[in-house]
Design a protein around this motif. Structure first.
Motif, PDB file in Angstrom:
ATOM      1  N   LYS A 199       0.836  -1.204   0.000  1.00 47.81           N
ATOM      2  CA  LYS A 199       0.000   0.000   0.000  1.00 47.81           C
ATOM      3  C   LYS A 199       0.870   1.253   0.000  1.00 47.81           C
ATOM      4  CE  LYS A 199      -3.932  -2.076   2.434  1.00 47.81           C
ATOM      5  NZ  LYS A 199      -4.750  -2.057   3.665  1.00 47.81           N
ATOM      6  N   ALA A 200       1.935   1.231   0.800  1.00 41.64           N
ATOM      7  CA  ALA A 200       2.821   2.396   0.864  1.00 41.64           C
ATOM      8  C   ALA A 200       3.500   2.647  -0.472  1.00 41.64           C
ATOM      9  CB  ALA A 200       3.858   2.198   1.965  1.00 41.64           C
ATOM     10  N   ALA A 201       4.038   1.589  -1.086  1.00 38.78           N
ATOM     11  CA  ALA A 201       4.718   1.749  -2.371  1.00 38.78           C
ATOM     12  C   ALA A 201       3.748   2.206  -3.449  1.00 38.78           C
ATOM     13  CB  ALA A 201       5.378   0.426  -2.777  1.00 38.78           C
ATOM     14  N   GLN A 202       2.550   1.654  -3.452  1.00 38.98           N
ATOM     15  CA  GLN A 202       1.545   2.052  -4.430  1.00 38.98           C
ATOM     16  C   GLN A 202       1.166   3.524  -4.262  1.00 38.98           C
ATOM     17  OE1 GLN A 202       0.354   1.380  -7.536  1.00 38.98           O
ATOM     18  NE2 GLN A 202      -0.388  -0.620  -6.858  1.00 38.98           N
ATOM     19  N   CYS A 203       1.044   3.954  -3.015  1.00 35.03           N
ATOM     20  CA  CYS A 203       0.714   5.356  -2.740  1.00 35.03           C
ATOM     21  C   CYS A 203       1.785   6.281  -3.299  1.00 35.03           C
ATOM     22  CB  CYS A 203       0.564   5.553  -1.227  1.00 35.03           C
ATOM     23  SG  CYS A 203       0.302   7.262  -0.725  1.00 35.03           S
ATOM     24  N   LEU A 204       3.054   5.970  -3.019  1.00 33.97           N
ATOM     25  CA  LEU A 204       4.147   6.833  -3.499  1.00 33.97           C
ATOM     26  C   LEU A 204       4.232   6.827  -5.011  1.00 33.97           C
ATOM     27  CD1 LEU A 204       6.286   8.515  -1.849  1.00 33.97           C
ATOM     28  CD2 LEU A 204       4.862   6.988  -0.515  1.00 33.97           C
ATOM     29  N   ARG A 205       4.082   5.671  -5.632  1.00 32.62           N
ATOM     30  CA  ARG A 205       4.127   5.602  -7.099  1.00 32.62           C
ATOM     31  C   ARG A 205       2.989   6.420  -7.709  1.00 32.62           C
ATOM     32  NH1 ARG A 205       7.046   1.845 -10.295  1.00 32.62           N
ATOM     33  NH2 ARG A 205       8.903   1.253  -9.124  1.00 32.62           N
ATOM     34  N   ARG A 206       1.818   6.319  -7.124  1.00 32.32           N
ATOM     35  CA  ARG A 206       0.674   7.051  -7.664  1.00 32.32           C
ATOM     36  C   ARG A 206       0.904   8.558  -7.595  1.00 32.32           C
ATOM     37  NH1 ARG A 206      -4.704   4.858  -8.050  1.00 32.32           N
ATOM     38  NH2 ARG A 206      -6.132   6.475  -8.769  1.00 32.32           N
ATOM     39  N   LEU A 207       1.608   8.984  -6.541  1.00 31.31           N
ATOM     40  CA  LEU A 207       1.879  10.412  -6.367  1.00 31.31           C
ATOM     41  C   LEU A 207       3.090  10.875  -7.170  1.00 31.31           C
ATOM     42  CD1 LEU A 207       1.171  10.632  -2.549  1.00 31.31           C
ATOM     43  CD2 LEU A 207      -0.113  11.809  -4.344  1.00 31.31           C
ATOM     44  N   GLY A 208       3.709   9.967  -7.927  1.00 27.80           N
ATOM     45  CA  GLY A 208       4.790  10.369  -8.819  1.00 27.80           C
ATOM     46  C   GLY A 208       6.187   9.993  -8.372  1.00 27.80           C
ATOM     47  N   TYR A 209       6.325   9.300  -7.249  1.00 25.48           N
ATOM     48  CA  TYR A 209       7.651   8.863  -6.800  1.00 25.48           C
ATOM     49  C   TYR A 209       7.967   7.547  -7.502  1.00 25.48           C
ATOM     50  CZ  TYR A 209      11.568   8.697  -3.489  1.00 25.48           C
ATOM     51  OH  TYR A 209      12.815   8.709  -2.916  1.00 25.48           O
ATOM     52  N   ARG A 210       8.858   7.585  -8.489  1.00 29.68           N
ATOM     53  CA  ARG A 210       9.056   6.458  -9.390  1.00 29.68           C
ATOM     54  C   ARG A 210       9.887   5.324  -8.790  1.00 29.68           C
ATOM     55  NH1 ARG A 210       7.412   7.472 -14.435  1.00 29.68           N
ATOM     56  NH2 ARG A 210       6.907   9.621 -15.004  1.00 29.68           N
ATOM     57  N   ASN A 211      10.595   5.595  -7.702  1.00 30.34           N
ATOM     58  CA  ASN A 211      11.504   4.583  -7.156  1.00 30.34           C
ATOM     59  C   ASN A 211      10.995   4.018  -5.831  1.00 30.34           C
ATOM     60  OD1 ASN A 211      13.493   4.743  -9.219  1.00 30.34           O
ATOM     61  ND2 ASN A 211      14.199   6.676  -8.345  1.00 30.34           N
ATOM     62  N   ALA A 212       9.716   3.750  -5.764  1.00 30.77           N
ATOM     63  CA  ALA A 212       9.131   3.158  -4.563  1.00 30.77           C
ATOM     64  C   ALA A 212       8.854   1.681  -4.812  1.00 30.77           C
ATOM     65  CB  ALA A 212       7.843   3.888  -4.192  1.00 30.77           C
ATOM     66  N   TYR A 213       9.240   0.843  -3.856  1.00 29.99           N
ATOM     67  CA  TYR A 213       9.092  -0.604  -3.993  1.00 29.99           C
ATOM     68  C   TYR A 213       8.585  -1.205  -2.685  1.00 29.99           C
ATOM     69  CZ  TYR A 213      12.222   0.324  -7.936  1.00 29.99           C
ATOM     70  OH  TYR A 213      12.790   0.832  -9.079  1.00 29.99           O
ATOM     71  N   SER A 214       8.141  -2.445  -2.793  1.00 30.24           N
ATOM     72  CA  SER A 214       7.703  -3.188  -1.618  1.00 30.24           C
ATOM     73  C   SER A 214       8.434  -4.523  -1.582  1.00 30.24           C
ATOM     74  CB  SER A 214       6.189  -3.437  -1.674  1.00 30.24           C
ATOM     75  OG  SER A 214       5.780  -4.355  -0.686  1.00 30.24           O
ATOM     76  N   LEU A 215       8.816  -4.963  -0.385  1.00 33.59           N
ATOM     77  CA  LEU A 215       9.439  -6.269  -0.232  1.00 33.59           C
ATOM     78  C   LEU A 215       8.340  -7.317  -0.253  1.00 33.59           C
ATOM     79  CD1 LEU A 215      11.950  -7.985   0.279  1.00 33.59           C
ATOM     80  CD2 LEU A 215      11.597  -7.642   2.732  1.00 33.59           C
TER      81      LEU A 215
END
Length: 651
Positions: free
Chosen positions: A620-636
């Protein structure tokens, strides 16, 4: 990572080393088909017969029969089918059979589900009737006495899987003495923990499951009293003397035999006196660590290996999370029902308050437990209590100012979000969309950190809205939207940083807030954390696989040494962890919205790898950041549960 302390024995157990050896030997040296008449087959059959005879001696079956099967669910299905087929035959011949299928209100769900299934398929049209239990969880014998004349089939259990409460089988048997009803007793939790002398009872069927007592999964037994009606669930080659066709699971039978041998010979498993002592030690540590704890079953009527408890103001999920962070494995009731996150029907049937049935935790261990493990478990329980105190989740004296939460805090329940706006310097708080069920949790959190509620407002009815609320350096402005919905804008001066809204569409905020202001919804279905009008317009990076496995994480850390690991577990989970591994930034998912602006506004955006226990929150956290434009967000992917070693890489 610290050693795992496994206290979920009622769900399943590890496999006894001797059972593993026996299974391997059966596969290697005794691989013959026991139905074959040559020497190799006879050798396999002899091994199986030895295990069967041992089971008969241990269970005191007398002239009754023991058949091997895949486990308790199959045994229950077989017993129910056998009883109901017999009832249909008796009814067709004009014999009075009774009209009720009676089952204990605290039975494992496998029982009523099987009763309903075969009752429907066989067209019997019998009435399923719950047998109530008292406040201690024991069957109501007076109610059973009233039902007995109409009972066709009665299903009870030897000991309850959630509470450990031991049934009064002697009392039930006496109550049914004059009844023609067939009787099944689920003995899954009783094997190795209760004295069983089945041949000297009127019990007709008793299913067992090996994996509840150190045998592998996929092997079990069914006791059938001599003369009890029987209909095979599986027809075919006539194995198990025609009781259950299909080539026998010889490795499983050999493993089960090793466990039964350990029971019969003694010396392997702890005697009851030691198990009672272990339970007392665990209970003492729980009382010390968790003020207000309530045990949900009387110890004098329960197995010494089971504790079921609730803590005021704490959900079962919060307790499970903090125990899991300390590598202590416990559960919230039955393993088969755990994923459904529903209140315990067992505790509901006992008439316990709703808060106890919805927040109960089960801690259970097997008779192979050691004093060393129990002592370590007690130490970690106390560590969990300290972590919960520091986080303000227990009603204790005010926590230190250094631990006080600040900014935006999200609390969620059943898909609804409550938002707390916290100003640490003034110790004031605005509560948006308060949920009654979270009231005690919120009050405890605020009280422990010295916060006062400046206002409670609602996005649904604008309750206590006014025009604006000033607290500390912030202002909360009220905005009326369409369809009787409302929004609250958190501002610093003239700048809108956050907008909090309920069910209104994002378009209702257009023109009222900047496109890059963070929007925090009131429902999970709208957004798990936060978004913005710009993100909703362009759609973000939805559909992109953001998950990293251990290998991908190692490669990313090697290619990007500046990458940041972000632990999105709650602060009490992090505090309960045994230190070790690569350093990580602490950003609980409930605080994510407070950290998002800093990440988005940073001049450089290094890779952020979010992780949690299972991978759900980090996704959820990685998806939130990606949606807001942060391209280098990942989840383990899989979280710590599946990739704990990955977090120690490059430490």
């Amino acid at each position: 990572m610290s050693k795992e302390i496994y206290l979920d024995g009622n769900a399943t157990t590890c496999v006894l080393p001797a059972a593993i050896d026996a299974a391997v030997q059966a596969m290697r040296d005794c691989f013959g088909n026991p139905s074959s008449t040559h020497a190799t087959g006879l050798k396999a059959k002899a091994m199986m017969d030895i295990v069967r005879q041992r089971a008969k001696r241990l269970l005191g079956v007398g002239s009754g029969r023991i058949m091997f099967n895949s486990g308790a669910t199959e045994g229950i299905q077989t017993a129910v089918l056998s009883a109901l087929c017999a009832l249909r035959e008796r009814r067709d011949s004009g014999e009075a059979t009774g009209s009720l299928l009676v089952y204990g209100a605290t039975e494992h769900k496998a029982v009523p589900e099987a009763l309903a299934h075969w009752n429907r398929l066989l067209g019997l049209g019998l009435e399923l009737k719950k047998l109530p239990v008292d406040a201690d969880g024991r069957h109501d014998l007076a109610a059973l006495r009233a039902l007995a004349p109409q009972a066709a089939f009665v299903c009870t259990m030897a000991a309850n899987n959630e509470t450990g409460v031991v049934s009064d089988l002697v009392g039930i048997g006496a109550t049914l003495a004059a009844s023609k009803a067939l009787w099944m007793v689920d003995c899954v939790q009783g094997l190795g923990k209760l004295p069983l002398d089945l041949g000297n009872t009127r019990i007709d069927y008793a299913p067992f499951s090996g994996h509840k007592l150190y045998a592998p999964k996929g092997i079990g037994m069914l006791y059938v009293r001599e003369g009890a009606p029987y209909t095979p669930l599986v027809m075919g080659g006539g194995q198990e003397a025609g009781l259950r066709s299909g080539t026998e699971n010889m490795a499983g039978i050999a493993a089960l035999g090793a466990v039964l041998a350990a029971l019969e010979e003694g010396g392997t498993f702890r005697p009851p006196a030691e198990l009672y002592g272990f339970r007392d030690k665990l209970a003492a540590s729980l009382r010390a660590a968790l003020p207000g704890i309530v045990f949900n079953a009387p110890f004098d009527k329960a197995l010494p290996t089971t504790l079921n408890f609730s803590v005021p103001g704490l959900s079962s999920k919060e307790l499970l999370d903090v125990f899991d962070a300390a590598n202590v494995r416990v559960s919230a009731g039955s393993a088969c029902s755990a994923a459904k996150a529903a209140p315990s029907y067992v505790l509901d049937a006992m008439g316990l308050p709703a808060w106890r049935s919805s927040s109960a935790v089960r801690m259970s261990f097997g008779p192979l437990a050691s004093e060393e493990i129990i002592i370590e478990a007690c130490a970690r329980i106390e560590r969990c209590g300290q972590a919960l105190r520091a986080a303000g989740l227990l009603d204790v004296p005010a926590a230190t100012a250094a631990n006080a939460p600040e900014g935006v805090l999200q609390l969620s329940l059943a898909g609804n979000h409550t938002w707390l706006l916290l100003d640490a310097p003034s110790r004031q708080c605005v509560v948006i969309d308060h949920q009654e069920e979270l009231g005690e949790r919120i009050d405890s959190l605020l009280r422990s950190h010295g916060y006062q509620v400046a206002a409670r407002v609602s996005t649904h009815d604008g309750a206590a809205a006014g025009d604006s609320i000033v607290f500390g350096a912030h202002t909360v402005r009220h905005v009326t939207l369409e369809a009787h919905q409302h929004a609250y804008l958190l501002c610093r001066g003239d700048k809108v940083d956050y907008a909090f809204t309920g069910l209104a569409p994002w378009s209702a905020l257009a023109g009222r807030i900047p496109d890059d202001a963070l929007v925090c919804a009131g429902r999970e279905e709208l957004n798990a954390c936060c978004t913005s009008l710009r993100a909703e317009e362009i759609g973000g990076a939805l559909g992109v696989d953001l998950n990293l496995d251990s290998i991908a994480l190692a490669r990313l850390l090697e290619a990007h040494p500046q990458a940041v690991l972000v632990d999105v577990r709650e602060v009490y989970e992090q505090a309960a962890c045994i230190p070790g591994g690569r350093a990580a930034q602490s950003v609980p998912l409930s605080r994510l919205a407070a950290f998002v602006p800093g990440w988005l506004d940073a001049a450089e955006q290094p890779p952020l790898v979010f992780f949690c226990r299972s991978g759900n929150r980090s996704a959820k956290a990685a998806q939130c950041l990606r949606r807001l434009g942060y391209r280098n967000a990942y989840s383990l992917g899989g979280g710590i549960a599946l990739a704990s070693a990955a977090l120690a890489l490059a430490a």
